[in-house]
Design a protein around this motif. Structure first.
Motif, mmCIF file in Angstrom:
data_model
loop_
_atom_site.group_PDB
_atom_site.id
_atom_site.type_symbol
_atom_site.label_atom_id
_atom_site.label_comp_id
_atom_site.label_asym_id
_atom_site.label_seq_id
_atom_site.Cartn_x
_atom_site.Cartn_y
_atom_site.Cartn_z
ATOM 1 N N GLU A 129 0.963 -63.736 -39.348
ATOM 2 C CA GLU A 129 0.165 -64.855 -39.861
ATOM 3 C C GLU A 129 0.215 -66.052 -38.907
ATOM 4 O O GLU A 129 -0.810 -66.671 -38.610
ATOM 5 C CB GLU A 129 0.698 -65.238 -41.242
ATOM 6 C CG GLU A 129 -0.133 -66.256 -41.979
ATOM 7 C CD GLU A 129 0.448 -66.506 -43.373
ATOM 8 O OE1 GLU A 129 0.785 -67.672 -43.652
ATOM 9 O OE2 GLU A 129 0.563 -65.552 -44.150
ATOM 10 N N LEU A 130 1.400 -66.372 -38.423
ATOM 11 C CA LEU A 130 1.540 -67.485 -37.478
ATOM 12 C C LEU A 130 0.821 -67.175 -36.165
ATOM 13 O O LEU A 130 0.169 -68.056 -35.587
ATOM 14 C CB LEU A 130 3.013 -67.804 -37.226
ATOM 15 C CG LEU A 130 3.289 -68.953 -36.262
ATOM 16 C CD1 LEU A 130 2.609 -70.257 -36.698
ATOM 17 C CD2 LEU A 130 4.794 -69.157 -36.091
ATOM 18 N N ILE A 131 0.906 -65.943 -35.701
ATOM 19 C CA ILE A 131 0.203 -65.562 -34.472
ATOM 20 C C ILE A 131 -1.298 -65.771 -34.638
ATOM 21 O O ILE A 131 -1.962 -66.308 -33.745
ATOM 22 C CB ILE A 131 0.533 -64.108 -34.072
ATOM 23 C CG1 ILE A 131 1.980 -64.036 -33.562
ATOM 24 C CG2 ILE A 131 -0.442 -63.589 -33.013
ATOM 25 C CD1 ILE A 131 2.497 -62.629 -33.337
ATOM 26 N N GLU A 132 -1.844 -65.397 -35.783
ATOM 27 C CA GLU A 132 -3.284 -65.591 -36.015
ATOM 28 C C GLU A 132 -3.640 -67.076 -36.014
ATOM 29 O O GLU A 132 -4.671 -67.477 -35.464
ATOM 30 C CB GLU A 132 -3.719 -64.924 -37.319
ATOM 31 C CG GLU A 132 -3.745 -63.410 -37.232
ATOM 32 C CD GLU A 132 -4.563 -62.886 -36.055
ATOM 33 O OE1 GLU A 132 -5.711 -63.336 -35.844
ATOM 34 O OE2 GLU A 132 -4.040 -62.021 -35.320
ATOM 35 N N LEU A 133 -2.799 -67.910 -36.609
ATOM 36 C CA LEU A 133 -3.031 -69.359 -36.581
ATOM 37 C C LEU A 133 -3.015 -69.865 -35.138
ATOM 38 O O LEU A 133 -3.902 -70.630 -34.729
ATOM 39 C CB LEU A 133 -1.966 -70.087 -37.405
ATOM 40 C CG LEU A 133 -1.994 -71.621 -37.315
ATOM 41 C CD1 LEU A 133 -3.255 -72.170 -37.971
ATOM 42 C CD2 LEU A 133 -0.750 -72.213 -37.943
ATOM 43 N N LEU A 134 -2.024 -69.443 -34.368
ATOM 44 C CA LEU A 134 -1.928 -69.886 -32.967
ATOM 45 C C LEU A 134 -3.098 -69.382 -32.131
ATOM 46 O O LEU A 134 -3.599 -70.099 -31.272
ATOM 47 C CB LEU A 134 -0.591 -69.442 -32.364
ATOM 48 C CG LEU A 134 0.649 -70.077 -32.984
ATOM 49 C CD1 LEU A 134 1.914 -69.453 -32.410
ATOM 50 C CD2 LEU A 134 0.650 -71.588 -32.808
ATOM 51 N N GLU B 247 4.120 -76.491 -34.925
ATOM 52 C CA GLU B 247 3.853 -76.037 -36.297
ATOM 53 C C GLU B 247 5.100 -76.148 -37.178
ATOM 54 O O GLU B 247 5.051 -75.837 -38.366
ATOM 55 C CB GLU B 247 3.363 -74.581 -36.296
ATOM 56 C CG GLU B 247 2.171 -74.308 -35.396
ATOM 57 C CD GLU B 247 0.938 -75.110 -35.775
ATOM 58 O OE1 GLU B 247 0.714 -75.333 -36.987
ATOM 59 O OE2 GLU B 247 0.198 -75.504 -34.854
ATOM 60 N N GLY B 248 6.242 -76.555 -36.596
ATOM 61 C CA GLY B 248 7.484 -76.645 -37.355
ATOM 62 C C GLY B 248 8.097 -75.280 -37.632
ATOM 63 O O GLY B 248 8.867 -75.106 -38.570
ATOM 64 N N LYS B 249 7.751 -74.311 -36.808
ATOM 65 C CA LYS B 249 8.217 -72.926 -36.956
ATOM 66 C C LYS B 249 8.921 -72.484 -35.690
ATOM 67 O O LYS B 249 8.799 -73.102 -34.638
ATOM 68 C CB LYS B 249 7.042 -71.983 -37.226
ATOM 69 C CG LYS B 249 6.183 -72.354 -38.402
ATOM 70 C CD LYS B 249 6.885 -72.043 -39.687
ATOM 71 C CE LYS B 249 5.973 -72.341 -40.877
ATOM 72 N NZ LYS B 249 6.656 -72.163 -42.129
ATOM 73 N N ARG B 250 9.612 -71.351 -35.785
ATOM 74 C CA ARG B 250 10.320 -70.788 -34.641
ATOM 75 C C ARG B 250 10.302 -69.279 -34.730
ATOM 76 O O ARG B 250 10.638 -68.712 -35.766
ATOM 77 C CB ARG B 250 11.785 -71.283 -34.667
ATOM 78 C CG ARG B 250 12.539 -70.933 -33.439
ATOM 79 C CD ARG B 250 12.050 -71.820 -32.288
ATOM 80 N NE ARG B 250 12.559 -71.353 -31.033
ATOM 81 C CZ ARG B 250 11.808 -70.802 -30.088
ATOM 82 N NH1 ARG B 250 10.526 -70.639 -30.244
ATOM 83 N NH2 ARG B 250 12.338 -70.428 -28.959
#
Length: 111
Positions: free
Chosen positions: A11-16, A95-98
């Motif tokens: 999901e994060l990859i798609e956002l990026l 994004e505040g993620k890692r």
């Protein structure tokens, strides 16, 4: 070595991808966050003879430094995401993620 992404990672990859276009990953075992996977726009990180193509992560090429690969070659890798900020130049930081690695040692045939 198998490479997989958790649902939250994909999901994060798609956002990026929606923000930065095609992406790539590199895991060096070196400075900054050490063995954390780093995400870059495709082609921004220059790979060379010291890098090993491990596979694709949610459609993105994933490379690992040869020295790191030698140590982890019998390990299945699942890339996941946690809240927090790493010490790197990876695209997920704002994004505040890692991105993190969850690993499992594979059986190795020794003959």
């Amino acid at each position: 070595m198998k490479l997989a992404a958790t649902a939250s990672c994909a999901e994060l990859i798609e956002l990026l991808k929606s923000k930065h276009g095609d992406l790539m990953f590199h895991q060096s075992g070196g400075c900054c966050d050490g063995s954390s996977p780093m995400c870059y726009p495709l082609g921004e990180f220059k790979t060379g003879a010291q890098d090993v193509f491990v596979g694709e992560l949610a459609g993105c090429p994933f490379y690992m430094g040869r020295a790191q690969h030698k140590l982890w070659q019998h390990t299945d890798l699942t890339i996941d995401v946690v809240n927090g900020r790493g010490a790197s130049f990876s695209l997920e930081i704002p994004e505040g993620k890692r991105f993190i690695v969850r690993s499992e040692i594979c059986a190795v045939d020794v003959e």
